[in-house]
Scaffold this motif. Structure first.
Motif, mmCIF file in Angstrom:
data_model
loop_
_atom_site.group_PDB
_atom_site.id
_atom_site.type_symbol
_atom_site.label_atom_id
_atom_site.label_comp_id
_atom_site.label_asym_id
_atom_site.label_seq_id
_atom_site.Cartn_x
_atom_site.Cartn_y
_atom_site.Cartn_z
ATOM 1 N N ASP A 357 -0.902 -2.325 -5.395
ATOM 2 C CA ASP A 357 -0.264 -2.659 -6.408
ATOM 3 C C ASP A 357 1.316 -2.973 -4.897
ATOM 4 O O ASP A 357 2.467 -2.957 -5.510
ATOM 5 N N TRP A 358 0.710 -3.293 -4.290
ATOM 6 C CA TRP A 358 1.956 -3.430 -3.052
ATOM 7 C C TRP A 358 2.215 -5.156 -3.404
ATOM 8 O O TRP A 358 0.932 -5.769 -3.893
ATOM 9 N N HIS A 359 3.324 -5.426 -3.453
ATOM 10 C CA HIS A 359 3.646 -7.096 -3.755
ATOM 11 C C HIS A 359 3.350 -7.684 -2.368
ATOM 12 O O HIS A 359 3.754 -7.718 -1.820
ATOM 13 N N LYS A 360 2.240 -8.717 -2.889
ATOM 14 C CA LYS A 360 1.901 -9.417 -1.769
ATOM 15 C C LYS A 360 3.238 -9.302 -0.764
ATOM 16 O O LYS A 360 2.260 -10.626 0.431
ATOM 17 N N GLY A 361 4.089 -10.753 -1.383
ATOM 18 C CA GLY A 361 5.288 -11.286 -0.654
ATOM 19 C C GLY A 361 5.269 -10.662 0.448
ATOM 20 O O GLY A 361 6.505 -11.161 1.215
ATOM 21 N N VAL A 362 5.886 -9.267 0.442
ATOM 22 C CA VAL A 362 6.483 -8.561 1.505
ATOM 23 C C VAL A 362 5.246 -8.036 2.304
ATOM 24 O O VAL A 362 6.293 -7.105 3.752
ATOM 25 N N ILE A 363 4.214 -7.745 2.489
ATOM 26 C CA ILE A 363 3.204 -6.768 3.518
ATOM 27 C C ILE A 363 3.201 -7.540 5.209
ATOM 28 O O ILE A 363 2.893 -6.594 5.651
ATOM 29 N N GLY A 364 3.750 -8.658 5.118
ATOM 30 C CA GLY A 364 4.360 -9.287 6.766
ATOM 31 C C GLY A 364 5.179 -8.644 6.919
ATOM 32 O O GLY A 364 4.443 -7.981 8.207
ATOM 33 N N ILE A 365 6.314 -8.499 6.480
ATOM 34 C CA ILE A 365 7.053 -7.471 6.578
ATOM 35 C C ILE A 365 6.877 -6.521 6.694
ATOM 36 O O ILE A 365 6.930 -5.929 7.811
ATOM 37 N N VAL A 366 6.170 -5.938 5.979
ATOM 38 C CA VAL A 366 5.396 -4.864 6.412
ATOM 39 C C VAL A 366 4.784 -4.648 7.971
ATOM 40 O O VAL A 366 5.142 -3.071 8.630
ATOM 41 N N VAL A 388 -8.581 -8.847 -2.309
ATOM 42 C CA VAL A 388 -8.014 -8.041 -1.109
ATOM 43 C C VAL A 388 -7.345 -8.746 -0.396
ATOM 44 O O VAL A 388 -7.812 -9.955 1.184
ATOM 45 N N ALA A 389 -6.141 -9.084 0.056
ATOM 46 C CA ALA A 389 -5.102 -10.152 0.632
ATOM 47 C C ALA A 389 -4.323 -8.825 1.772
ATOM 48 O O ALA A 389 -3.768 -7.877 1.493
ATOM 49 N N GLY A 390 -4.583 -9.615 3.213
ATOM 50 C CA GLY A 390 -4.039 -8.550 3.897
ATOM 51 C C GLY A 390 -3.020 -9.354 4.854
ATOM 52 O O GLY A 390 -3.034 -11.233 4.935
ATOM 53 N N SER A 391 -1.696 -8.564 5.805
ATOM 54 C CA SER A 391 -1.350 -9.439 6.951
ATOM 55 C C SER A 391 -1.064 -8.917 8.299
ATOM 56 O O SER A 391 -1.594 -7.735 7.896
ATOM 57 N N ALA A 392 -1.306 -9.346 9.369
ATOM 58 C CA ALA A 392 -2.094 -9.132 10.252
ATOM 59 C C ALA A 392 -0.700 -8.569 11.388
ATOM 60 O O ALA A 392 -0.432 -9.623 11.552
ATOM 61 N N ARG A 393 -1.158 -8.074 12.185
ATOM 62 C CA ARG A 393 0.448 -8.325 13.720
ATOM 63 C C ARG A 393 0.358 -7.313 14.838
ATOM 64 O O ARG A 393 -0.668 -6.280 14.538
ATOM 65 N N SER A 394 0.153 -7.889 15.874
ATOM 66 C CA SER A 394 -0.803 -7.404 17.114
ATOM 67 C C SER A 394 0.962 -6.971 18.215
ATOM 68 O O SER A 394 1.918 -6.704 17.780
ATOM 69 N N ALA A 420 0.256 -12.533 15.637
ATOM 70 C CA ALA A 420 -0.018 -12.649 13.612
ATOM 71 C C ALA A 420 -1.187 -13.419 13.270
ATOM 72 O O ALA A 420 -1.240 -14.535 13.281
ATOM 73 N N ALA A 421 -1.849 -12.749 11.802
ATOM 74 C CA ALA A 421 -2.947 -13.902 11.011
ATOM 75 C C ALA A 421 -2.951 -13.290 9.500
ATOM 76 O O ALA A 421 -1.559 -11.784 9.277
ATOM 77 N N GLY A 422 -3.404 -14.155 8.596
ATOM 78 C CA GLY A 422 -3.977 -13.877 7.606
ATOM 79 C C GLY A 422 -5.056 -13.463 7.281
ATOM 80 O O GLY A 422 -5.901 -14.009 7.813
ATOM 81 N N LEU A 423 -5.395 -12.449 6.161
ATOM 82 C CA LEU A 423 -6.853 -12.438 5.926
ATOM 83 C C LEU A 423 -7.405 -11.903 4.333
ATOM 84 O O LEU A 423 -6.335 -11.549 3.435
ATOM 85 N N THR A 424 -8.801 -12.525 3.540
ATOM 86 C CA THR A 424 -8.787 -12.059 2.184
ATOM 87 C C THR A 424 -10.623 -11.442 2.842
ATOM 88 O O THR A 424 -11.276 -12.216 3.248
ATOM 89 N N MET A 425 -10.341 -10.408 2.124
ATOM 90 C CA MET A 425 -11.732 -9.982 1.663
ATOM 91 C C MET A 425 -12.100 -9.427 0.394
ATOM 92 O O MET A 425 -11.242 -8.873 -0.329
ATOM 93 N N HIS A 426 -13.297 -9.126 -0.021
ATOM 94 C CA HIS A 426 -13.363 -8.277 -1.239
ATOM 95 C C HIS A 426 -13.238 -6.627 -1.555
ATOM 96 O O HIS A 426 -13.065 -6.531 -0.180
ATOM 97 N N ALA A 427 -12.594 -6.028 -2.827
ATOM 98 C CA ALA A 427 -12.611 -5.437 -2.029
ATOM 99 C C ALA A 427 -13.376 -4.202 -1.509
ATOM 100 O O ALA A 427 -13.035 -3.168 -1.485
ATOM 101 N N GLU A 428 -14.519 -4.092 -1.931
ATOM 102 C CA GLU A 428 -15.609 -3.026 -2.011
ATOM 103 C C GLU A 428 -15.785 -3.640 0.169
ATOM 104 O O GLU A 428 -16.620 -2.165 0.211
#
Length: 569
Positions: A357-366, A388-394, A420-428
């Protein structure tokens, strides 16, 4: 949080002495210049006095002639042109710049920003279909497209030409566009490789202006947009970027365009902007349009010709930014709670958190906030468009992109760079990804990389800091990647008077050394050290030197980055 203190290697003493004598400056300042590759008077003059004459010839960039020829043909044939850009700060400033410039010479021009949630990053099939359906023969793509080989091939089947203006690293194959402007192309001899996406757009309009003998003022009016892109896209502030950032900050502080001026007003600050101010005051508001609503609103603000229209857009964007901050704080608090209440997560060398339920627009900031707190590679995941979309930081020195390559069998797609990177995957695949990412990070990261580093440029005495020292140091700005504000080390300092708290978690105090003046200091988020900061108790301190403005009074202030007590505590 413990920090590693790393002092830079000493510069060549003879070069430092000669440079200090040539410039009549403190040897410490000469050392900082040598650290930045500056070893003689002429190089120092270029560094301290950047002008538009230092900008490179845009036609040195591979394919620039082809790009200008194609635009000239579009203008001559009154062909419909679409300016296409990404939804972040770099993309929207680039679109605003290129659209505003060419709209003066070609009225049959529009712009297009892909929907962050429906189309995603970069060139989209929907965007190409929009162009083809509406009769656009040419798309100028900004801050994206260098890896869109299949999308450009598709556009070619529809008779839609592309000029790509990108600054990301190309893949093995370049798209079959009419022109591909990217200094990172292997065959591009352009002398500066680290331009922002908006910076590439600037070189395009500079080339068109040069070719047609137009007044330079016609491109100089966009320096403010380029500086915003440089600041917010975290590109190197060296070479040509430093020239553009310097000239852009001048324009922001003296004569910003209507849209930028409005943005400054809603941010609550008039002038005297630094790169850091642009990053924290202007950038989030421009980004908020695309994170919460539609990035087109940011472009509409930046191209506004009338103050009333700009104010309407500026107020709306400010509201969106307030909404963004609410989402940001809520999700950060939830993520911190997830980690702190799970002993297994606390003990890991990576962080992966997921809430559908998190807002995709701010996950990079988080992700950035979690990395600051726990200092380890971090991925924040949420549900978006059936995946499932993700935002990553190192963290410093650790290659996040390579770590994701090690998990690629669990991902639909991913992209980005070392930090920094973005990614998508299947929920399972989320549980398996959490485990695999921890395994990859755990086997490749060093213990040292998991401790935040303070990079110290020089050890100095507080007596070194006087008005001339600060005046010269200020000319090292604009600061940013590869030209960060220098961190200094002073040993055996002590509190003068009493230290106290401001803002709940920040320490305010004055420090001294024998024979020195007392210097005002601020130590952000270091309230835990207050009980030890007693008069007469010696400690070592790392800090940057800045100007504090309070009620129109200006004074030198030390911004404390780390404190180490002499007794080893």
């Amino acid at each position: 949080m413990n920090k590693r203190w790393v002092l830079k290697d000493a510069a060549d003493t003879l070069i430092v002495q000669e440079l200090a004598a040539q410039l009549n400056i403190n040897p410490v300042l000469a050392t900082l210049l040598v650290h930045r590759g500056i070893k003689n008077f002429e190089e120092a003059k270029y560094f301290f006095r950047p002008t538009h004459l230092h900008l490179h010839d845009p036609f040195l960039m591979q394919d620039m002639e082809k790009a200008i020829d194609r635009i000239e043909r579009a203008v001559a044939d009154n062909e419909k042109v679409l300016v296409y850009g990404d939804y972040d700060v770099d993309g929207t400033t680039a679109v605003a710049l290129v659209y505003s410039f060419f709209e003066k010479y070609h009225k049959n021009i529009e712009y297009y920003i892909p929907d962050r949630y429906k189309e995603g990053y970069g060139i989209s099939t929907a965007g190409i279909d929009y162009a083809a359906t509406n009769g656009f023969g040419l798309i100028i793509a900004l801050d994206c497209g260098i890896k869109s080989v299949d999308k450009i091939a598709y556009a070619n089947t529809l008779g839609v030409d592309f000029i790509i203006c990108d600054h990301h690293l190309p893949g093995e194959e370049l798209p079959a566009a009419v022109a591909v402007l990217d200094p990172k192309r292997a065959d591009c001899a352009y002398p500066f490789k680290e331009l922002s996406g908006c910076g590439i757009g600037f070189k395009l309009i500079q080339a068109y202006s040069d070719k047609h003998d137009l007044p330079f003022e016609g491109v100089a009016e966009y320096f403010d947009l380029v500086a915003i892109s440089i600041a917010c896209d975290i590109v190197h502030i060296t070479g040509e970027n430093r020239v553009l950032a310097h000239l852009g900050l001048q324009k922001i502080n003296e004569n910003p365009c209507i849209g930028v001026k409005t943005l400054m007003q809603v941010a609550g600050r008039g002038t005297t902007y630094t790169i850091s101010d642009v990053v924290f005051l202007l950038g989030p508001r421009i980004n908020a349009a695309g994170r919460i609503d539609d990035a087109k609103h940011a472009v509409e603000l930046l191209i506004a010709c009338h103050e009333d229209a700009a104010k309407e857009k500026g107020d709306m964007i400010n509201i969106r930014n307030t909404e963004r901050k609410g989402h940001d704080q809520q999700i950060t608090d939830e993520a911190l709670s997830m980690i702190d209440n799970d002993e297994i997560m606390v003990a890991r060398k990576s962080t992966v958190v997921f809430n559908k339920d998190w807002h995709k627009g701010v996950i990079g900031i988080v992700a950035s906030r979690l990395t600051e707190k726990y200092y380890r590679p971090t991925v924040v995941l949420t549900q978006s468009n059936g995946h499932v979309a993700g935002s990553a930081r190192s963290v410093l020195g650790y290659d996040l992109y390579e770590a994701l390559c090690g998990c690629s069998d669990l991902l639909i797609q991913f992209g980005g760079h070392k930090y920094a990177a973005g990614l998508t995957m299947h929920a399972e695949n989320v549980p398996a990804f959490i485990q695999k990412f921890e395994e990859v990070v755990g086997s490749t990261i060093t213990d040292e990389q998991l401790i935040q580093q303070v990079s110290i440029e020089a050890q100095i005495e507080l007596t070194d800091i006087d008005s001339k020292f600060f005046r010269v140091l200020s000319q090292f700005a604009p600061f940013g990647p590869e030209n960060m504000s220098p961190v200094f080390l002073s040993k055996n300092v002590y509190v003068s008077g009493n230290a106290g708290l401001v803002g709940g978690n920040h320490v305010k105090m004055f420090i001294m050394q024998p024979g020195s003046a007392a210097f005002s200091c601020i130590a952000f988020n270091q309230a835990d050290l207050l009980p030890q900061l007693k008069p007469g108790v010696p400690f070592d301190v790392c800090y940057t030197i800045e100007e504090n403005v309070w009620r129109e009074q200006r004074s030198i202030q030390l911004n404390i980055k780390a404190i180490r007590f002499v007794n080893g505590e």
